[in-house]
Design a protein around this motif. Structure first.
Motif, mmCIF file in Angstrom:
data_model
loop_
_atom_site.group_PDB
_atom_site.id
_atom_site.type_symbol
_atom_site.label_atom_id
_atom_site.label_comp_id
_atom_site.label_asym_id
_atom_site.label_seq_id
_atom_site.Cartn_x
_atom_site.Cartn_y
_atom_site.Cartn_z
ATOM 1 N N ASP A 10 0.968 -1.178 -0.250
ATOM 2 C CA ASP A 10 -0.098 0.121 0.218
ATOM 3 C C ASP A 10 1.018 1.365 0.098
ATOM 4 O O ASP A 10 1.373 1.743 0.884
ATOM 5 C CB ASP A 10 -1.167 -0.088 1.117
ATOM 6 N N SER A 11 1.507 1.661 -1.133
ATOM 7 C CA SER A 11 2.684 2.813 -1.607
ATOM 8 C C SER A 11 1.812 3.800 -0.745
ATOM 9 O O SER A 11 2.585 5.279 0.094
ATOM 10 C CB SER A 11 2.623 3.126 -2.789
ATOM 11 N N ASP A 12 0.474 4.159 -0.885
ATOM 12 C CA ASP A 12 0.379 5.588 -0.186
ATOM 13 C C ASP A 12 -0.187 5.652 0.894
ATOM 14 O O ASP A 12 -1.209 6.749 1.822
ATOM 15 C CB ASP A 12 -0.747 6.338 -1.562
ATOM 16 N N LYS A 13 -0.419 4.171 1.655
ATOM 17 C CA LYS A 13 -0.734 4.470 3.534
ATOM 18 C C LYS A 13 -2.774 4.534 2.982
ATOM 19 O O LYS A 13 -2.948 5.487 3.981
ATOM 20 C CB LYS A 13 -0.058 4.948 3.952
ATOM 21 N N ASP A 14 -2.956 4.135 2.120
ATOM 22 C CA ASP A 14 -4.475 4.892 2.610
ATOM 23 C C ASP A 14 -5.670 3.534 3.090
ATOM 24 O O ASP A 14 -6.697 3.490 2.595
ATOM 25 C CB ASP A 14 -5.259 5.283 0.985
ATOM 26 N N ALA B 145 -3.840 9.370 -1.369
ATOM 27 C CA ALA B 145 -4.508 8.865 -0.631
ATOM 28 C C ALA B 145 -5.962 8.932 -0.414
ATOM 29 O O ALA B 145 -6.809 7.670 -0.278
ATOM 30 C CB ALA B 145 -3.785 8.787 1.390
ATOM 31 N N ASP B 146 -6.002 10.379 -1.176
ATOM 32 C CA ASP B 146 -7.067 10.457 -0.978
ATOM 33 C C ASP B 146 -7.847 11.192 -2.744
ATOM 34 O O ASP B 146 -7.796 12.262 -2.423
ATOM 35 C CB ASP B 146 -7.636 11.795 -0.186
ATOM 36 N N THR B 147 -7.723 9.684 -3.377
ATOM 37 C CA THR B 147 -8.222 10.424 -4.922
ATOM 38 C C THR B 147 -8.912 11.483 -5.218
ATOM 39 O O THR B 147 -8.529 12.433 -6.162
ATOM 40 C CB THR B 147 -7.960 8.998 -5.777
ATOM 41 N N ASP B 148 -9.943 10.903 -4.222
ATOM 42 C CA ASP B 148 -10.866 12.146 -5.306
ATOM 43 C C ASP B 148 -11.162 13.153 -4.322
ATOM 44 O O ASP B 148 -11.793 14.626 -4.890
ATOM 45 C CB ASP B 148 -12.622 11.782 -5.164
ATOM 46 N N LYS C 23 -10.682 8.430 2.814
ATOM 47 C CA LYS C 23 -9.323 8.505 2.208
ATOM 48 C C LYS C 23 -10.098 6.369 1.777
ATOM 49 O O LYS C 23 -10.847 6.185 2.056
ATOM 50 C CB LYS C 23 -7.935 7.493 3.086
ATOM 51 N N ASP C 24 -8.909 6.532 0.180
ATOM 52 C CA ASP C 24 -9.502 5.309 -0.544
ATOM 53 C C ASP C 24 -10.170 4.067 -0.293
ATOM 54 O O ASP C 24 -11.351 3.593 -0.310
ATOM 55 C CB ASP C 24 -8.073 4.810 -1.780
ATOM 56 N N GLY C 25 -9.181 4.167 1.087
ATOM 57 C CA GLY C 25 -9.173 2.853 0.985
ATOM 58 C C GLY C 25 -10.441 2.601 2.512
ATOM 59 O O GLY C 25 -11.343 0.960 2.439
ATOM 60 N N LYS C 26 -11.402 3.519 2.673
ATOM 61 C CA LYS C 26 -13.011 4.245 3.397
ATOM 62 C C LYS C 26 -13.541 3.950 2.555
ATOM 63 O O LYS C 26 -14.816 2.788 2.924
ATOM 64 C CB LYS C 26 -12.188 5.316 4.229
#
Ligand SMILES: [Ca+2]
Ligand SMILES: [Ca+2]
Ligand SMILES: [Ca+2]
Length: 207
Positions: free
Chosen positions: A68-72, A89-92, A97-100
């Motif tokens: 997980d390179s950007d730790k999201d 980590a928060d593309t949009d 965060k993306d993972g959430k």
């Protein structure tokens, strides 16, 4: 003589950028390999088991030794599968965060049985689809149900224990008798959330 000398000089200069460029391209890959201690036939391997081969990580600029390179919360391979940026980590840029907001993906669906793969654990979950829609759907946007098993912050709420899938289109709630779940339930669809509780899977599908 003077003219010949000038031509030779021009030819010499025009050669420099070409040889410099080709000399530069190779060490870049080699520097990447050295930096991350990748040896042998490293290009076709997936050192961090994130679904991306090392050479792909080189091209993307991600870390071949970090899943997980950007730790999201999303593994690098799952970032691509869900249309996100593995380096942001928060593309949009909505503060989450993306993972959430990307829980998994549908790997199989035959109209009745659905299999999803959870991004967080990498595990697959298979469930039988309950096509009944939650009564909470179509009601007010405010999350009023106290026993809601899930609240994604968007205001929609879901009754506990009921499995269904819904996209973000609020029009789906207009007809409680037959939700158009099948429209969004397809292999490759990305889940915004997936919660397994007491044998019931509740999932939201991203539109
Ligand atoms: Ca990898
Ligand atoms: Ca990686
Ligand atoms: Ca990301």
């Amino acid at each position: 003589m003077r003219k010949l000398g000038l031509l030779a000089l021009v030819a010499l200069f025009s050669l420099i950028p070409v040889s410099a460029a080709s000399a530069k391209a190779k060490p870049k890959v080699e520097a990447f390999a050295a930096k991350h201690h990748l040896t042998g036939s490293w290009k076709g391997k997936d050192a961090d088991k994130d679904g991306l081969k090392n050479l792909k990580e080189f091209k993307l600029g991600t870390d071949p030794k970090k899943a997980d390179s950007d730790k999201d919360g999303l593994r690098d391979g799952d970032e691509l599968a869900s249309g996100n940026n593995p380096l942001k980590a928060d593309t949009d840029r909505d503060g989450v965060k993306d993972g959430k907001e990307h829980a998994g993906t549908i790997t199989e669906f035959d109209g009745e049985t659905i299999t999803i793969r959870e991004f967080a654990t990498g595990k697959t979950v298979t469930a039988t689809l309950d096509t009944e829609c939650s009564p909470a759907l179509g009601e007010d946007d405010d999350a009023t149900a106290d026993d809601s098993a899930f609240d994604d912050g968007s205001g929609d709420s879901v009754d506990e224990g009921e499995f269904f899938a819904q996209d973000e289109d609020e029009d789906l709630g207009e007809d409680d008798e037959s939700c158009d779940d099948d429209d969004v339930l397809e292999t490759g669809a990305v889940l915004q959330s997936a919660e397994l509780e007491d044998g019931y899977l509740t999932a939201y599908v991203l539109a």
